[in-house]
Design a protein around this motif. Structure first.
Motif, mmCIF file in Angstrom:
data_model
loop_
_atom_site.group_PDB
_atom_site.id
_atom_site.type_symbol
_atom_site.label_atom_id
_atom_site.label_comp_id
_atom_site.label_asym_id
_atom_site.label_seq_id
_atom_site.Cartn_x
_atom_site.Cartn_y
_atom_site.Cartn_z
ATOM 1 N N ASP A 518 43.559 10.122 -21.994
ATOM 2 C CA ASP A 518 43.566 10.590 -23.395
ATOM 3 C C ASP A 518 42.263 11.301 -23.797
ATOM 4 O O ASP A 518 42.108 11.728 -24.939
ATOM 5 C CB ASP A 518 43.847 9.428 -24.355
ATOM 6 C CG ASP A 518 42.740 8.378 -24.391
ATOM 7 O OD1 ASP A 518 41.723 8.547 -23.685
ATOM 8 O OD2 ASP A 518 42.884 7.383 -25.127
ATOM 9 N N GLY A 611 43.666 10.854 -29.714
ATOM 10 C CA GLY A 611 43.989 9.863 -28.696
ATOM 11 C C GLY A 611 45.393 9.993 -28.153
ATOM 12 O O GLY A 611 45.740 9.330 -27.167
ATOM 13 N N ASP A 612 46.226 10.847 -28.774
ATOM 14 C CA ASP A 612 47.613 10.952 -28.319
ATOM 15 C C ASP A 612 48.013 12.370 -27.888
ATOM 16 O O ASP A 612 48.478 12.564 -26.775
ATOM 17 C CB ASP A 612 48.573 10.469 -29.409
ATOM 18 C CG ASP A 612 48.417 8.973 -29.681
ATOM 19 O OD1 ASP A 612 47.842 8.265 -28.825
ATOM 20 O OD2 ASP A 612 48.841 8.515 -30.753
ATOM 21 N N ASP A 633 48.450 12.449 -23.831
ATOM 22 C CA ASP A 633 47.673 11.428 -23.119
ATOM 23 C C ASP A 633 48.502 10.859 -21.959
ATOM 24 O O ASP A 633 49.343 11.549 -21.401
ATOM 25 C CB ASP A 633 47.211 10.347 -24.104
ATOM 26 C CG ASP A 633 48.388 9.622 -24.751
ATOM 27 O OD1 ASP A 633 49.564 9.935 -24.421
ATOM 28 O OD2 ASP A 633 48.147 8.728 -25.589
ATOM 29 N N GLU A 634 48.350 9.598 -21.640
ATOM 30 C CA GLU A 634 49.063 8.998 -20.510
ATOM 31 C C GLU A 634 50.561 8.828 -20.775
ATOM 32 O O GLU A 634 51.319 8.507 -19.874
ATOM 33 C CB GLU A 634 48.419 7.660 -20.120
ATOM 34 C CG GLU A 634 48.528 6.513 -21.135
ATOM 35 C CD GLU A 634 47.572 6.630 -22.326
ATOM 36 O OE1 GLU A 634 46.802 7.603 -22.403
ATOM 37 O OE2 GLU A 634 47.617 5.731 -23.188
HETATM 38 CA CA CA Z 1 46.790 7.338 -26.778
#
Ligand code: CA
Ligand code: NOJ
Length: 700
Positions: A518, A611-612, A633-634
């Motif tokens: 992220d 973060g996303d 992100d992941e």
């Molecule tokens: Ca995230």
């Protein structure tokens, strides 16, 4: 391009001063109140759409040698004005930037200290607040030393924070994501090793600090126009959720040497209920001064490859010989035995120049070209490099001729080894050497502890050095990309030859154990708030072991995510960081890097959540070409990509570089597809992204 400059100055009668001073943002969403409390203590508070962003927070400066500027104040003047103009950055994310704010300037007088006075200037924009301390010239204020700046940011809740440990020497940490109340418990985990690091508190945090409140407000705290002052970190009082400024000390513990007239940098709070607004904010640039340069024609965006990733991965070396105890001017390099892995040799650099020329790139960075690399890392030596003496196998004149014939520039590299004293001694000669040999840009670096010993990377002395190196470079029409220097604060508006900085955990860490998946969905909300980053994307061979079998690190993204970064990570300086031999195997995907612009007319932040994910569309400067980058992100997701920015009623062909169906950053990063589709202003594309994946689109 001046639109309207409307100035309404209200000098209020002295009776009014006892009460609070309030201003609103031009759109009235934000309101800010200044008030003296108790024993004449200055305070401010900030709300957004009636929600508290900053509760009553104290302001002031603790001094070492003169009476404090913390209390005993009365308001002796208050002025308000409105300002509205548009300006054009030399290089940027958009052609025109609107600078529109309401300002409150309060004069605060300490009657008991011979009527000594300071001013606090607040500027309230639609996207947030900036304020700074001003120390006007006056009989009773001349020199003073700052012990600590006491600016508070009292938060309205236990926000989710995207944070780095407060540190006077590095920002090369992975971002921690947690509630503020959890910072203390996670600090140990957050502080990972670095070549130079100095943390200061179990709840110390860096700026830009990105936060999200439980009721959906996005709040970013940073600073603008950091000039002749120490860098601000934040110390969190985690019981009361108050952040307080914490300046970087010098070698003897002092935090700022001031002489009136002077001012602090701006303290900035960008706020919105939409994450996309945070990325679109131009508040920090607006708080910086217009460019000081008359001629900016020599400042250009740069796309480059470099003799670099092969050293970072451990495939080859900066050093010419495998030996220690070399001393500049004493060691005869021509007598040393070459280690056979020295990358910056004439023949090899020519291969990079050929690749750059064939693919329409602008430049080739060459690191490890000069004597001294054998013996410096971690040694804290005063004199390691002279910045003008090439290794025996690097032919400066011949490479200048060869590159010039192919219309390619070589990017100079100045690793200062942290010895700033030594660098400044050589700076003029080093820049002259560049001009004489056809270089017009330099990547500088400040690895390791600073010399003079005890100084910190983010102290006032160093802050002054970085700007000196930039303005001095301008005298020679040289563009600068400084690594390990202080994180930017929008000074590229004033000094646009500061093309980019590192000042965060860059792609190199993918080879030093990896970045979180992220990472690149956070950096635009943190590090990039202050200015462009030389993130060095474009790694297609994501397994580092392909270059160095002993290195098991891997890049935490898919190949198409790497392409998308050219759009999501704004910088007028963009590296294609992988090796030509790899790009030659993926020429269809490399086409996107060849095409993508590095300077823009317009930017549309389409979707974002720190973060996303982030999806951004940009229009190339002076061209009818658009580029879209989307990253996740992941977690896999579906990006909703609008094309509403395209001219109405026209149909365009878009080339979509997408993750393959079976792609993922950890198992199958190189799976991608390339397809062409027709789009118009009404199209909305629902594009699946793999775990750690991305999408890149070019529209011509
Ligand atoms: Ca995230
Ligand atoms: C650290 C920089 O970030 C990196 O790009 C550079 O190659 C090394 N220092 C050596 O100067």
């Amino acid at each position: 391009m001046r639109k309207i400059v409307l100035i309404i100055t209200t000098i209020l009668g002295s009776v009014w001063y006892a009460g609070a001073q309030e201003i609103n943002s031009p759109d009235k969403n934000l309101s800010m109140k200044f008030e003296l409390q108790g024993n004449g203590i200055p305070t401010y508070q900030l709300s957004y759409k009636k929600k508290k962003v900053i509760k009553t927070s104290k302001l002031g400066i603790e001094t070492k040698d003169v009476p404090a500027m913390l209390s005993g104040f009365s308001v002796t003047n208050a002025e308000q004005k409105t300002f509205d103009e548009s300006w054009n950055p030399v290089l940027g994310e958009q052609k025109t930037i609107r600078n529109h704010y309401n300002e409150l300037l309060v004069t605060l007088t300490q009657k008991d200290i011979k009527n000594r006075f300071i001013r606090i200037r607040f500027r309230l924009f639609n996207d947030g607040l900036g304020f700074r301390y001003e120390f006007p010239e006056q009989p009773n204020l001349n020199y003073f030393i700052i012990k600590e700046e006491r600016t508070q940011f009292a938060l309205a809740g236990d926000h989710k924070a995207f944070w780095l440990p407060g540190d006077f020497d590095t920002q090369e940490y992975s971002t921690m994501t947690s509630d503020l109340s959890e910072v203390r418990g996670k600090m140990k985990e957050a502080v990972t090793p670095n070549a130079s690091q100095t943390t200061f508190s179990p709840t110390g945090l860096q700026t830009p600090l990105m936060m999200k409140s439980k009721d959906g407000l996005y709040i970013n705290i940073h600073e603008a126009a950091l000039v002749d002052y120490s860098t601000m970190s934040l110390n969190l009082d985690d019981k009361n959720l108050i952040l307080e400024s914490y300046l970087t000390p010098d070698a003897i513990g002092d935090k700022g040497y001031m002489q009136a007239p002077a001012q602090s940098p701006w303290r900035t709070i960008v706020v919105s209920d939409k994450a996309t607004d945070i990325l679109a904010s131009k508040l920090i640039l607006n708080l910086n001064e217009p460019t000081k340069y008359k001629d900016v024609s020599w400042i250009k965006p740069i796309k480059y490859v470099g003799v670099w990733w092969e050293m970072i991965t451990g495939k080859s070396t900066w050093a010419y010989a495998d030996i220690e105890n070399v001393q500049l001017g004493v060691t005869d390099y021509s007598k040393l035995k070459p280690n056979g892995k020295h990358a910056a040799n004439t023949a090899h650099v020519k291969e990079y120049i050929d690749f750059a020329a064939k693919n329409g790139l602008d430049a080739v960075l060459v690191e490890g070209w000069n004597e001294g690399w054998e013996d410096w890392f971690g040694k804290t030596k005063d004199y390691v490099f002279d910045f003008v003496t090439p290794y025996p196998d690097f032919d400066v004149k011949e490479l200048h001729r060869y590159a010039a014939a192919k219309n390619i520039k070589i990017i100079m590299h100045h690793e200062t080894s942290g010895s700033v004293r030594n660098y400044e001694r050589h700076l003029d000669t080093a820049y002259k050497f560049m001009v004489n040999n056809g270089y017009n840009s330099v990547k500088s670096g400040y690895v390791g502890n600073i010399i003079p010993r005890g100084e910190h990377h983010y102290g006032q002395w160093l802050v002054n050095h970085y700007l000196y190196a930039i303005t001095k470079a301008a005298d020679y029409k040289i563009m600068v990309n400084a690594h390990e220097a202080v994180r930017p604060t929008g000074l590229n508006r004033t000094y646009p030859n500061l093309l980019a900085n590192e000042a965060a955990r860059g792609t190199e860490y993918e080879s030093f154990g990896g970045n979180n998946a992220d990472h690149t969905t956070i950096l635009p909300f943190t590090r990039l708030m202050g200015g462009p980053m030389d993130y060095t994307p474009g790694i297609f061979e994501t397994r580092v072991s392909a270059y160095n079998p002993e290195n098991t690190s891997f890049v935490h993204s898919t190949l198409t995510h790497q392409l998308a970064l050219y759009v999501t990570m704004y910088s007028p300086l963009q590296m294609a960081a992988d090796l030509p031999e790899t790009y030659n195997k993926f020429m269809d995907a490399f086409q996107f890097i060849k095409d993508v612009a590095a300077d823009w007319d317009e930017t549309d932040i389409l979707e974002a959540e720190p973060g996303d994910y982030i999806t951004i569309a940009r229009k190339a400067k002076n061209k009818n070409e658009w580029y879209v980058g989307g990253i996740t992100d992941e977690n896999p997701r579906v990006a909703h990509i609008s094309f509403s920015y395209l001219p109405k009623g026209q149909t365009f062909t878009a080339t979509v570089y997408a993750d393959g169906k079976d792609a993922s950053y950890d198992k199958n990063p190189q799976s991608y597809t390339i397809r062409k589709i027709k789009v118009n202003a009404k199209t909305v594309l629902k594009q699946p992204l793999a775990a750690g994946g991305g999408v890149a689109i070019s529209i011509k």
